[in-house]
Design a protein around this motif. Structure first.
Motif, short mmCIF file in Angstrom:
data_model
loop_
_atom_site.label_atom_id
_atom_site.label_comp_id
_atom_site.label_asym_id
_atom_site.label_seq_id
_atom_site.Cartn_x
_atom_site.Cartn_y
_atom_site.Cartn_z
N TRP A 79 -95.54 24.48 -8.32
CA TRP A 79 -95.60 23.17 -7.68
C TRP A 79 -94.97 23.24 -6.29
O TRP A 79 -95.51 22.70 -5.32
CB TRP A 79 -94.91 22.11 -8.54
N CYS A 109 -97.17 24.53 -3.67
CA CYS A 109 -98.09 23.48 -3.20
C CYS A 109 -97.41 22.62 -2.14
O CYS A 109 -98.00 22.29 -1.11
CB CYS A 109 -98.57 22.64 -4.39
N CYS A 146 -99.07 19.32 -1.55
CA CYS A 146 -98.38 18.29 -2.32
C CYS A 146 -97.27 17.70 -1.46
O CYS A 146 -96.56 18.44 -0.78
CB CYS A 146 -97.77 18.86 -3.60
N LYS A 189 -91.91 16.18 -4.12
CA LYS A 189 -91.13 17.29 -4.66
C LYS A 189 -90.19 16.72 -5.73
O LYS A 189 -89.17 16.12 -5.40
CB LYS A 189 -90.33 18.00 -3.57
N VAL A 217 -92.76 22.30 -14.58
CA VAL A 217 -92.56 21.16 -13.67
C VAL A 217 -92.59 19.87 -14.48
O VAL A 217 -93.28 19.77 -15.49
CB VAL A 217 -93.61 21.16 -12.53
N VAL A 277 -93.74 14.38 -12.57
CA VAL A 277 -94.86 14.19 -11.65
C VAL A 277 -95.87 13.25 -12.32
O VAL A 277 -95.97 13.22 -13.54
CB VAL A 277 -95.53 15.51 -11.23
N ASP A 329 -100.10 12.40 -8.70
CA ASP A 329 -99.60 13.63 -8.07
C ASP A 329 -100.47 14.81 -8.45
O ASP A 329 -100.79 15.67 -7.62
CB ASP A 329 -98.16 13.93 -8.50
N ILE A 330 -100.86 14.86 -9.72
CA ILE A 330 -101.66 15.97 -10.23
C ILE A 330 -103.09 15.91 -9.69
O ILE A 330 -103.60 16.89 -9.13
CB ILE A 330 -101.71 15.93 -11.78
N TYR A 343 -102.10 18.15 -6.42
CA TYR A 343 -102.01 19.51 -6.95
C TYR A 343 -103.39 20.12 -7.24
O TYR A 343 -103.68 21.23 -6.79
CB TYR A 343 -101.13 19.57 -8.21
#
Length: 160
Positions: free
Chosen positions: A104, A107, A113, A116, A128, A131, A135-136, A140
């Motif tokens: 992650w 990214c 991304c 954080k 991770v 998130v 976010d995914i 990502y």
């Protein structure tokens, strides 16, 4: 092109899957380069590959059928369906491990991304967490797609 799959849970257990067009005996690709169509077609169940240095390690799952859900005589949650047969028609690949903070963070470092996630539990090879679905799916996955040129996605419930 083979479709890739990502899976997630409360800890964001991201993995990747792909559907294969054909198969024959082959060695598992060991480089961290996107696979060619010919390499994809040679992959066998249990073969592993990684399409970029910061991408998740993948393992091939065979096609097959299984019973999903609970039998009628077993207690189940109200949102759980009755038992039914599910058939996965083509082999696919799934992330061998959950997506890690290191993956992650790569990214984030690469600009794919923006979020954080913070944690007191460690980073690096830890799965991770914290998130969101957005976010995914909005950061990502598009980043992994850009790195590999392949269509990574979340796993379906049956594939999970």
């Amino acid at each position: 092109m083979i479709g890739k799959v990502m899976k997630w849970s409360a800890l964001l257990s991201l993995g990747i899957g792909l559907t294969f067009l054909g198969a024959s005996a082959a060695d598992s690709p060991s480089s961290s380069q996107p696979l060619t169509s010919a390499e994809e077609q040679k992959l066998q169940p249990k073969d592993e590959f990684q399409e970029c240095t910061d991408c998740p390690r993948m393992v091939v799952v065979p096609a097959g059928s299984f019973m999903m859900g609970s039998p009628k005589d077993e207690m189940r949650d109200s949102d759980e369906s009755s038992q039914h047969k599910v058939t996965i028609k083509k082999p696919f690949a799934v992330g061998k491990f959950e997506v890690t903070f290191a993956e992650w963070d790569a990214c984030v470092a690469d600009g794919g991304c923006t979020y954080k996630p913070e944690t007191d539990w460690g980073r690096g090879r830890q799965p991770v967490m914290n998130v969101s679905w957005d976010d995914i799916t909005k950061e990502y996955l598009p980043w992994v797609r850009k790195k590999t040129g392949k269509d990574y996605r979340l796993l379906s419930e049956a594939e999970w």
